[in-house]
Write an enzyme that holds these catalytic residues in place. Structure first.
Site, PDB file in Angstrom:
ATOM      1  N   ARG A 144      -5.415   0.631  -6.394  1.00  0.00           N
ATOM      2  CA  ARG A 144      -4.360   1.262  -6.006  1.00  0.00           C
ATOM      3  C   ARG A 144      -3.962   2.292  -6.927  1.00  0.00           C
ATOM      4  O   ARG A 144      -3.134   3.263  -6.721  1.00  0.00           O
ATOM      5  CB  ARG A 144      -3.276   0.253  -5.860  1.00  0.00           C
ATOM      6  CG  ARG A 144      -3.272  -0.817  -4.946  1.00  0.00           C
ATOM      7  CD  ARG A 144      -2.016  -1.712  -4.597  1.00  0.00           C
ATOM      8  NE  ARG A 144      -2.308  -2.869  -4.066  1.00  0.00           N
ATOM      9  CZ  ARG A 144      -2.186  -3.073  -2.630  1.00  0.00           C
ATOM     10  NH1 ARG A 144      -1.999  -1.909  -2.101  1.00  0.00           N
ATOM     11  NH2 ARG A 144      -2.403  -4.267  -2.173  1.00  0.00           N
ATOM     12  N   ASP A 152       1.304   3.745   4.571  1.00  0.00           N
ATOM     13  CA  ASP A 152       0.013   4.204   3.659  1.00  0.00           C
ATOM     14  C   ASP A 152      -0.800   4.667   4.749  1.00  0.00           C
ATOM     15  O   ASP A 152      -1.285   6.019   4.664  1.00  0.00           O
ATOM     16  CB  ASP A 152      -0.569   3.406   2.815  1.00  0.00           C
ATOM     17  CG  ASP A 152      -0.718   1.919   3.348  1.00  0.00           C
ATOM     18  OD1 ASP A 152      -0.547   1.675   4.442  1.00  0.00           O
ATOM     19  OD2 ASP A 152      -1.389   1.145   2.263  1.00  0.00           O
ATOM     20  N   GLY A 168       0.807  -1.201   0.052  1.00  0.00           N
ATOM     21  CA  GLY A 168      -0.114   0.185   0.166  1.00  0.00           C
ATOM     22  C   GLY A 168       0.769   1.165  -0.022  1.00  0.00           C
ATOM     23  O   GLY A 168       0.548   2.295  -0.596  1.00  0.00           O
ATOM     24  N   ASP A 191      -4.119   2.340  11.292  1.00  0.00           N
ATOM     25  CA  ASP A 191      -5.419   1.908  11.603  1.00  0.00           C
ATOM     26  C   ASP A 191      -5.646   1.669  13.187  1.00  0.00           C
ATOM     27  O   ASP A 191      -5.433   2.484  13.957  1.00  0.00           O
ATOM     28  CB  ASP A 191      -6.040   1.137  10.633  1.00  0.00           C
ATOM     29  CG  ASP A 191      -7.818   0.881  10.841  1.00  0.00           C
ATOM     30  OD1 ASP A 191      -7.883   1.294  11.701  1.00  0.00           O
ATOM     31  OD2 ASP A 191      -8.147  -0.014  10.381  1.00  0.00           O
ATOM     32  N   ASP A 235      -5.867  -0.508  -1.462  1.00  0.00           N
ATOM     33  CA  ASP A 235      -6.544  -1.323  -2.062  1.00  0.00           C
ATOM     34  C   ASP A 235      -7.866  -1.827  -1.618  1.00  0.00           C
ATOM     35  O   ASP A 235      -8.107  -1.815  -0.443  1.00  0.00           O
ATOM     36  CB  ASP A 235      -5.959  -2.371  -2.719  1.00  0.00           C
ATOM     37  CG  ASP A 235      -5.453  -3.624  -1.328  1.00  0.00           C
ATOM     38  OD1 ASP A 235      -5.230  -2.988  -0.419  1.00  0.00           O
ATOM     39  OD2 ASP A 235      -5.961  -4.679  -1.513  1.00  0.00           O
ATOM     40  N   LYS A 262      -5.639   6.832  11.339  1.00  0.00           N
ATOM     41  CA  LYS A 262      -7.358   6.584  11.648  1.00  0.00           C
ATOM     42  C   LYS A 262      -7.116   6.844  13.123  1.00  0.00           C
ATOM     43  O   LYS A 262      -6.477   6.457  13.816  1.00  0.00           O
ATOM     44  CB  LYS A 262      -7.657   5.257  11.403  1.00  0.00           C
ATOM     45  CG  LYS A 262      -8.043   5.264   9.950  1.00  0.00           C
ATOM     46  CD  LYS A 262      -8.959   3.941   9.676  1.00  0.00           C
ATOM     47  CE  LYS A 262      -9.259   3.797   8.147  1.00  0.00           C
ATOM     48  NZ  LYS A 262      -9.577   2.298   7.834  1.00  0.00           N
ATOM     49  N   PHE A 281     -13.477   3.046   5.448  1.00  0.00           N
ATOM     50  CA  PHE A 281     -12.560   2.264   4.779  1.00  0.00           C
ATOM     51  C   PHE A 281     -12.295   2.925   3.377  1.00  0.00           C
ATOM     52  O   PHE A 281     -13.359   3.489   2.842  1.00  0.00           O
ATOM     53  CB  PHE A 281     -13.204   0.685   4.352  1.00  0.00           C
ATOM     54  CG  PHE A 281     -12.178  -0.001   3.594  1.00  0.00           C
ATOM     55  CD1 PHE A 281     -11.048  -0.780   4.087  1.00  0.00           C
ATOM     56  CD2 PHE A 281     -12.385   0.079   2.145  1.00  0.00           C
ATOM     57  CE1 PHE A 281     -10.189  -1.206   3.080  1.00  0.00           C
ATOM     58  CE2 PHE A 281     -11.653  -0.761   1.304  1.00  0.00           C
ATOM     59  CZ  PHE A 281     -10.573  -1.389   2.079  1.00  0.00           C
TER      60      PHE A 281
HETATM   61  P1  5GP Z   1      -3.241  -1.580  11.133  1.00  0.00           P
HETATM   62  O1  5GP Z   1      -2.509  -2.918  11.461  1.00  0.00           O
HETATM   63  O2  5GP Z   1      -2.835  -0.364  11.798  1.00  0.00           O
HETATM   64  O3  5GP Z   1      -4.662  -1.883  11.879  1.00  0.00           O
HETATM   65  O4  5GP Z   1      -3.494  -1.387   9.708  1.00  0.00           O
HETATM   66  C1  5GP Z   1      -2.455  -1.474   8.982  1.00  0.00           C
HETATM   67  C2  5GP Z   1      -2.613  -1.698   7.446  1.00  0.00           C
HETATM   68  O5  5GP Z   1      -4.223  -2.107   7.245  1.00  0.00           O
HETATM   69  C3  5GP Z   1      -2.271  -0.600   6.618  1.00  0.00           C
HETATM   70  O6  5GP Z   1      -1.044  -0.383   6.280  1.00  0.00           O
HETATM   71  C4  5GP Z   1      -3.153  -0.717   5.293  1.00  0.00           C
HETATM   72  O7  5GP Z   1      -2.373  -1.659   4.525  1.00  0.00           O
HETATM   73  C5  5GP Z   1      -4.324  -1.398   5.946  1.00  0.00           C
HETATM   74  N1  5GP Z   1      -5.525  -0.624   6.099  1.00  0.00           N
HETATM   75  C6  5GP Z   1      -5.712   0.181   7.192  1.00  0.00           C
HETATM   76  N2  5GP Z   1      -7.159   0.700   7.044  1.00  0.00           N
HETATM   77  C7  5GP Z   1      -7.135   0.629   5.637  1.00  0.00           C
HETATM   78  C8  5GP Z   1      -8.362   1.289   5.017  1.00  0.00           C
HETATM   79  O8  5GP Z   1      -9.199   2.245   5.211  1.00  0.00           O
HETATM   80  N3  5GP Z   1      -7.991   0.998   3.546  1.00  0.00           N
HETATM   81  C9  5GP Z   1      -7.186   0.078   2.912  1.00  0.00           C
HETATM   82  N4  5GP Z   1      -7.220  -0.027   1.803  1.00  0.00           N
HETATM   83  N5  5GP Z   1      -6.184  -0.291   3.607  1.00  0.00           N
HETATM   84  C10 5GP Z   1      -6.313  -0.266   5.272  1.00  0.00           C
HETATM   85 MG    MG Z   2      -0.005  -0.735   4.754  1.00  0.00          MG
END
Ligand code: 5GP
Ligand code: MG
Length: 185
Positions: free
Chosen positions: A175, A110, A55, A113, A169, A141, A162
């Protein structure tokens, strides 16, 4: 932050419809601002940027072009997402193949979250004895903030929806979109 989604048509990827959320010009401006800060903080540091595939690759390339110090770029592949939700099951699919001992490291994401992915990965990096580790993410986020996960450089903060586009993606698609789109309810 909100873009005028009336002027740009919604897009469809598989079973979901998405509306415009952040326009390309705003993404570009936020990266320029972030780069100005990084350029000051790292002007004498020759950092290694570690890009989290897949991403972050679009953001990383645009950020890289704005950096003025000597720097290197390497890649790792970590996955935790399936469809539109974080699974909490973090897997390193492609590891670093350089030595980061005594190096200044900046992880390029990218979006952060829940913070699960990086809270798994950062300790693995630190075990390799870098001089410093910082995180730069295009997007942040609110859940990440709730978990008190520290992101050193975040270009933009967004609500818990999302999104796709600009490297992000849905089912591997989207992407290539130049703007960022948000899933419709
Ligand atoms: P985390 O582990 O912090 O919850 O999420 C990290 C990864 O989840 C990010 O690097 C990304 O690749 C994916 N991700 C988190 N939120 C989103 C979103 O809203 N859209 C997309 N496409 N990917 C997300
Ligand atoms: Mg990522």
């Amino acid at each position: 932050m909100m873009a005028n989604s009336n002027l740009v048509p919604n897009i469809r990827i598989d079973d979901k419809e998405f509306k415009l959320f952040i326009e390309e010009a705003q993404i570009t401006a936020s990266i320029q601002k972030l780069a100005e800060v990084v350029n000051v903080d790292y002007h004498d540091k020759n950092p290694v940027l570690i890009v989290v595939l897949n991403g972050a690759v679009v953001f990383a390339c645009d950020l890289l072009k704005q950096l003025s110090m000597n720097c290197e770029m390497e890649f790792v592949k970590i996955s935790s997402y399936h469809g539109t939700a974080s699974t909490g099951n973090v897997q390193i699919k492609l590891d670093l193949d350089i030595d980061i001992e005594n190096r200044h490291v900046m992880v390029i994401e990218d979006i952060v979250d829940t913070g699960n992915t990086l809270s798994h990965f950062i300790p693995l990096l630190k075990a390799r004895k870098p001089l410093s580790v910082k995180i730069a993410s295009l997007l942040l986020k609110p859940d990440a903030l709730k978990n008190r996960f520290h992101v050193d450089y975040a270009a933009m903060e967004i609500p818990n929806e999302f999104i796709v586009g600009y490297g992000l993606d849905y089912n591997g698609k989207g992407r290539n979109l130049r703007n960022i789109y948000q899933v419709c309810d």
